[in-house]
Design an enzyme around this catalytic site. Structure first.
Site, PDB file in Angstrom:
ATOM      1  N   CYS A 131      -1.861 -45.806  -5.024  1.00  0.00           N
ATOM      2  CA  CYS A 131      -3.353 -45.767  -5.829  1.00  0.00           C
ATOM      3  C   CYS A 131      -4.141 -46.826  -5.277  1.00  0.00           C
ATOM      4  O   CYS A 131      -4.044 -48.047  -5.145  1.00  0.00           O
ATOM      5  CB  CYS A 131      -3.295 -45.215  -6.691  1.00  0.00           C
ATOM      6  SG  CYS A 131      -4.928 -45.268  -8.176  1.00  0.00           S
ATOM      7  N   CYS A 144      -7.393 -41.941   0.094  1.00  0.00           N
ATOM      8  CA  CYS A 144      -7.099 -41.514  -1.400  1.00  0.00           C
ATOM      9  C   CYS A 144      -5.868 -40.482  -1.034  1.00  0.00           C
ATOM     10  O   CYS A 144      -6.165 -39.838  -0.384  1.00  0.00           O
ATOM     11  CB  CYS A 144      -7.779 -40.774  -2.028  1.00  0.00           C
ATOM     12  SG  CYS A 144      -7.588 -40.191  -3.107  1.00  0.00           S
TER      13      CYS A 144
END
Length: 283
Positions: A78, A208
């Protein structure tokens, strides 16, 4: 850190299902490695949280997941969690921690036109860490930054069995397509002049980990062929550097969540993970 043999699986952590794209890369590189997955779906999306509280939360969830999984290495799959909490995590867990950063460096290495798109969340697009990556590895490139938080929602829905909404995806991607599309002869003079000054976009960083899950749709929707670059391969290489021999003695596949996730069971299974178990985070 010199790679060494450690017992235990690779633990992949993300706020939601985006880390499954990293799990996919790890399985491509190390098909026999045992993997576990943990996601903080109770606090999703991370981009809306205050930094100090979020840092404490990431550390708490990862410590709980490490205790439950007993891994050899923790992969923080992440970007937001990596930019906020890597230092704290490395101080508080006794195993190597591998983070995730936008793949600016490999994108700059392959871009021929020197115009790169950065498709990420609002939190990642605007972080000083991202600018430092650009300054270090792509200072000679034009960078078109697009905050596409809506794609996180589409990826989460996709893993829950819902087909991505093309209209919402197109709306989120419109600034990127505007940069990628070749100039039209019907454009006004000022637009044509701008097009001449700006090279064509040829490479897009998927900044992402949720976004590679949508790559089939991204490719189909793109108005021109593009190179799509994510962090999965770099993470896999780094894991092999800190753990020289990954544990392949067991078929693991355990998954841990912070809130009930029955709607994700089928999607997790597609990536080799079992029905989730709830983590005790001390909420």
């Amino acid at each position: 850190m010199i790679g060494r043999v450690r017992k235990g699986p690779v633990l992949i952590f993300d706020s939601g299902v985006g880390g499954l794209s990293v799990a996919q890369s790890l399985r491509q590189h190390y098909p026999d490695a045992a993997l576990c997955y943990a996601c903080d779906n109770a606090w999703l999306p991370y981009g809306l949280r205050e930094d100090a509280a979020l840092t404490d939360r990431i550390v708490a969830v990862c410590r709980s997941a490490v205790e439950a999984c007993q891994p050899s290495v923790l992969v923080v799959a992440c970007n937001t969690a990596s930019t906020l909490a890597l230092e704290n995590l490395r101080e508080q867990v006794a195993i190597p921690v591998v983070g995730t950063v936008p793949a600016i460096k490999p994108a700059a290495a392959i871009s021929q036109t020197r115009h790169i798109g950065l498709l990420a969340t609002k939190a990642t697009v605007g972080r000083p860490y991202t600018q430092r990556l650009i300054d270090s590895f792509a200072s000679d490139c034009v960078i078109t930054r697009v905050a596409a938080d809506a794609l996180v929602v589409e990826a989460e829905a996709y893993l829950a069995g819902v087909t991505p909404n093309i209209d919402r995806m197109q709306a989120a991607l419109a600034p990127l397509w505007h940069a990628a599309a070749p100039p039209s002869s019907a454009h006004c003079l000022s637009s044509a002049h701008q097009a001449l000054d700006t090279p064509e976009l040829d490479t897009v960083v998927l900044g992402c980990t949720h976004f590679p899950l949508l790559k089939p749709w991204l490719t189909q929707l793109a108005p021109v062929p593009l190179h799509w670059v994510d962090s999965g391969d770099a993470i896999a290489r780094r894991v092999s550097q800190v753990v020289s021999e990954l544990n392949s003695d067991q078929q693991d596949g355990r998954c841990f969540t912070t809130a009930p996730a029955a709607n994700l069971t089928a999607g997790l299974a597609r990536y080799g993970f079992k029905a989730s178990q709830l983590l005790n985070v001390g909420d």
